[in-house]
Design an enzyme around this catalytic site. Structure first.
Site, PDB file in Angstrom:
ATOM      1  N   ASP A 153       2.638  -0.486  11.124  1.00 15.21           N
ATOM      2  CA  ASP A 153       1.855  -1.413  10.309  1.00 15.21           C
ATOM      3  C   ASP A 153       1.980  -2.852  10.813  1.00 15.21           C
ATOM      4  O   ASP A 153       3.061  -3.307  11.184  1.00 15.21           O
ATOM      5  CB  ASP A 153       2.329  -1.355   8.859  1.00 15.21           C
ATOM      6  CG  ASP A 153       2.262   0.049   8.268  1.00 15.21           C
ATOM      7  OD1 ASP A 153       2.513   1.017   9.000  1.00 15.21           O
ATOM      8  OD2 ASP A 153       1.974   0.167   7.067  1.00 15.21           O
ATOM      9  N   HIS A 202      -0.306  -5.525   9.074  1.00 14.06           N
ATOM     10  CA  HIS A 202      -0.592  -6.250   7.834  1.00 14.06           C
ATOM     11  C   HIS A 202      -0.850  -7.743   8.047  1.00 14.06           C
ATOM     12  O   HIS A 202      -0.246  -8.594   7.395  1.00 14.06           O
ATOM     13  CB  HIS A 202       0.541  -6.037   6.830  1.00 14.06           C
ATOM     14  CG  HIS A 202       0.508  -4.694   6.173  1.00 14.06           C
ATOM     15  ND1 HIS A 202      -0.533  -4.283   5.362  1.00 14.06           N
ATOM     16  CD2 HIS A 202       1.368  -3.639   6.226  1.00 14.06           C
ATOM     17  CE1 HIS A 202      -0.307  -3.055   4.933  1.00 14.06           C
ATOM     18  NE2 HIS A 202       0.837  -2.633   5.450  1.00 14.06           N
ATOM     19  N   ASP A 210      -3.151   0.205   9.194  1.00 15.28           N
ATOM     20  CA  ASP A 210      -2.763  -0.919   8.333  1.00 15.28           C
ATOM     21  C   ASP A 210      -2.699  -2.225   9.126  1.00 15.28           C
ATOM     22  O   ASP A 210      -1.662  -2.879   9.233  1.00 15.28           O
ATOM     23  CB  ASP A 210      -1.434  -0.637   7.622  1.00 15.28           C
ATOM     24  CG  ASP A 210      -1.622   0.198   6.361  1.00 15.28           C
ATOM     25  OD1 ASP A 210      -2.710   0.792   6.200  1.00 15.28           O
ATOM     26  OD2 ASP A 210      -0.692   0.265   5.537  1.00 15.28           O
ATOM     27  N   ASN A 259      -4.177   3.566   5.334  1.00 18.03           N
ATOM     28  CA  ASN A 259      -4.716   3.558   3.976  1.00 18.03           C
ATOM     29  C   ASN A 259      -5.276   2.200   3.568  1.00 18.03           C
ATOM     30  O   ASN A 259      -6.012   2.097   2.583  1.00 18.03           O
ATOM     31  CB  ASN A 259      -3.648   3.999   2.969  1.00 18.03           C
ATOM     32  CG  ASN A 259      -2.480   3.046   2.890  1.00 18.03           C
ATOM     33  OD1 ASN A 259      -1.800   2.802   3.890  1.00 18.03           O
ATOM     34  ND2 ASN A 259      -2.211   2.495   1.713  1.00 18.03           N
ATOM     35  N   HIS A 260      -4.966   1.140   4.316  1.00 20.19           N
ATOM     36  CA  HIS A 260      -5.555  -0.167   4.012  1.00 20.19           C
ATOM     37  C   HIS A 260      -6.860  -0.396   4.763  1.00 20.19           C
ATOM     38  O   HIS A 260      -7.505  -1.427   4.559  1.00 20.19           O
ATOM     39  CB  HIS A 260      -4.557  -1.287   4.306  1.00 20.19           C
ATOM     40  CG  HIS A 260      -3.531  -1.442   3.235  1.00 20.19           C
ATOM     41  ND1 HIS A 260      -3.652  -2.343   2.190  1.00 20.19           N
ATOM     42  CD2 HIS A 260      -2.367  -0.779   3.014  1.00 20.19           C
ATOM     43  CE1 HIS A 260      -2.610  -2.249   1.396  1.00 20.19           C
ATOM     44  NE2 HIS A 260      -1.806  -1.298   1.871  1.00 20.19           N
ATOM     45  N   HIS A 284      -0.869   7.804  10.277  1.00 16.83           N
ATOM     46  CA  HIS A 284      -0.392   6.674   9.483  1.00 16.83           C
ATOM     47  C   HIS A 284       0.563   7.119   8.387  1.00 16.83           C
ATOM     48  O   HIS A 284       1.666   6.587   8.248  1.00 16.83           O
ATOM     49  CB  HIS A 284      -1.559   5.913   8.848  1.00 16.83           C
ATOM     50  CG  HIS A 284      -1.091   4.788   7.974  1.00 16.83           C
ATOM     51  ND1 HIS A 284      -0.541   3.639   8.483  1.00 16.83           N
ATOM     52  CD2 HIS A 284      -1.027   4.650   6.618  1.00 16.83           C
ATOM     53  CE1 HIS A 284      -0.180   2.831   7.494  1.00 16.83           C
ATOM     54  NE2 HIS A 284      -0.465   3.424   6.355  1.00 16.83           N
ATOM     55  N   HIS A 320       3.379   3.409   7.477  1.00 15.92           N
ATOM     56  CA  HIS A 320       3.119   3.481   6.039  1.00 15.92           C
ATOM     57  C   HIS A 320       4.232   2.959   5.146  1.00 15.92           C
ATOM     58  O   HIS A 320       3.985   2.655   3.983  1.00 15.92           O
ATOM     59  CB  HIS A 320       2.777   4.930   5.671  1.00 15.92           C
ATOM     60  CG  HIS A 320       2.098   5.102   4.343  1.00 15.92           C
ATOM     61  ND1 HIS A 320       1.121   4.242   3.880  1.00 15.92           N
ATOM     62  CD2 HIS A 320       2.248   6.048   3.372  1.00 15.92           C
ATOM     63  CE1 HIS A 320       0.698   4.655   2.695  1.00 15.92           C
ATOM     64  NE2 HIS A 320       1.366   5.748   2.367  1.00 15.92           N
TER      65      HIS A 320
END
Length: 454
Positions: free
Chosen positions: A196, A198, A224, A256-257, A308, A382
């Site tokens: 990730d 972010h 992500d 999932n983002h 992920h 994740h």
């Protein structure tokens, strides 16, 4: 020639059209941060060229206020410029007392801003017309465009020179690439696997600086890219640009983002609106339509399975992963949803996930899945893990997280999983306190590499 008319040629040509409008100091985040010193140094050179001090003593001697401003400018330029200095300069140059004459500094400054500003006048808002225009571009032209996009983004250390129409084009290119690639991409080592991100753009640049910018190294990202960070657009755009330029060496999986009902709540939608507000209604849906087509799984060397989130009880063979649906509605209980949402945990069997989405799975489920699929290791993201990577189920599964000091509230390190051409696994760890890099290789007795050689 009098002092009043002694102006740089570039400013002189623009005086009538540019001045005496208020000076619109740039407000982009990059200029207020990393670009501040560079920008103010340019202004300093203009000060010298325009003989600013003479103007204050001569034609511009209109009171103590201007002299105080002059002294304050000198203090700014003699010290180390910072964000507060930009705010003060903006305040100075919008002052009514400075609007009554074509001072060369103000004219030159306005011209500089005008020349450096990005024009969005060419944006085509109608999606069909945009797509029709982009479809005319050849693959070679698209690669050249992507290379220029990368250079511009890196040179400006942000989006100060990125046109909205170019963002639309990049999204179009990558959506086409993702659609052609399989739901499970199958690649060989060597490759660097990142978790990730972010929206932590500076940390993404550190990862590239340490491991080699593409194409010097091959990369696989587990998803992500956006939400919760401060530079979501920079992160997703740089990754997409590398994908467009090196489609077979730079792999991006969906997290999932990268789902509209998630990223509309956790920062990405707001950032697109705040930074591209005029085109938000067109740009934000385009991003998500492209993300819908991202691959969900990768298989490295036929032995290392990457995704992920995690596993699903609906997986019966690798063909199930090759045939994952795209696009799909992630709210549904399905295999695709589990791939992006499920988590390993100290549970027995498959249990409800406290996240409220998908499931949790235990150690036995990991080991049984490895036997079923004839694989040696599962790599997933994740979840934040303190050391940047964390093993599970007797080193049959590892979680990799690549955003150090996550949300500026965790003390976690970041990690990159390195897979060699011979499928040997090691990890690079970036410590958050000083961004030190440590390389951890699996030992011969208890390594992933030894598992893979069985």
């Amino acid at each position: 020639m009098s002092k009043k008319t002694r102006v740089p040629e570039v400013a002189d040509d623009c005086t009538k059209t540019v001045y005496p409008d208020p000076i619109p100091m740039p407000t982009c985040p990059q200029l207020i941060n990393d670009g501040t010193s560079c920008f103010l140094n340019i202004i300093l050179q203009m000060l010298k060229r325009a003989n600013f001090h003479d103007h204050f003593k001569g034609d511009w001697q209109k009171g103590k206020q201007k002299m105080l401003m002059h002294k304050e400018l000198q203090q700014i330029f003699n010290g180390k410029p910072g964000p507060k200095d930009v705010s003060r300069l903006r305040e100075m140059f919008s002052n009514e007392a400075l609007k009554d004459g074509p001072h060369p500094l103000l004219v030159a400054l306005k011209c500089l801003i005008k020349m450096s500003a990005v024009s969005d006048n060419d944006v085509i808002k109608e999606k069909g017309a945009r797509d029709k225009m982009f479809q005319k571009q050849s693959d070679e032209s698209n690669k050249m465009f992507a290379e220029h996009f990368i250079k511009t983004l890196l040179a400006c250390k942000g989006m100060t020179k990125i046109r909205t129409m170019d963002i639309f084009r990049l999204i179009h290119i990558c959506k086409k690439i993702f659609t052609v690639q399989k739901s499970m991409v199958e690649i060989d080592g060597p490759v660097r696997i990142c978790g990730d991100l972010h929206g932590q753009y500076p940390d993404l640049i550190r990862l590239f600086a340490q491991g080699g910018f593409p194409p010097d190294s091959n990369y696989l990202f587990l998803g992500d890219y956006v939400d919760r960070g401060s530079f979501n657009l920079e992160v997703i755009l740089l990754c997409l640009a590398y994908k467009a330029r090196y489609p077979n060496n730079f792999m991006m999986l969906r997290g999932n983002h990268e789902v509209i009902h998630i990223n509309e709540k956790y920062g990405f939608k707001d950032e697109v609106f705040n930074r591209k507000g005029e085109y938000h209604d067109e740009l934000y849906p385009e991003f998500n339509e492209m993300m819908d087509m991202m691959p969900l799984v990768a298989l490295v060397g036929g032995r290392i399975l990457c995704m992920h989130g995690g596993l699903s009880q609906h997986i019966k063979s690798l063909d199930d992963l090759r045939n994952l649906r795209r696009p799909f509605h992630s709210e549904d209980e399905c295999l695709e949803n589990d791939i992006m949402w499920s988590d390993p945990a100290k549970v027995s069997g498959w249990t409800a996930n406290p996240r409220g989405a998908s499931v949790q799975f235990g150690e036995n489920e990991v080991k049984e899945m490895c036997k079923l699929l004839d694989i040696d290791l599962i790599v997933r993201g994740h979840q934040v893990v303190q050391d940047g990577y964390e093993f599970f189920a007797g080193k049959k599964l590892v979680t990799v997280f690549s955003a150090p000091h996550y949300m500026q509230s965790f003390t976690n390190s970041a990690a990159v999983c390195k897979v060699s051409a011979g499928l040997e696994v090691s990890f690079e760890v970036l410590k958050p306190e000083d961004i030190r890099v440590e390389e951890i290789k699996c030992s011969a007795e208890s390594s992933c590499a030894s598992d893979m050689q069985q």
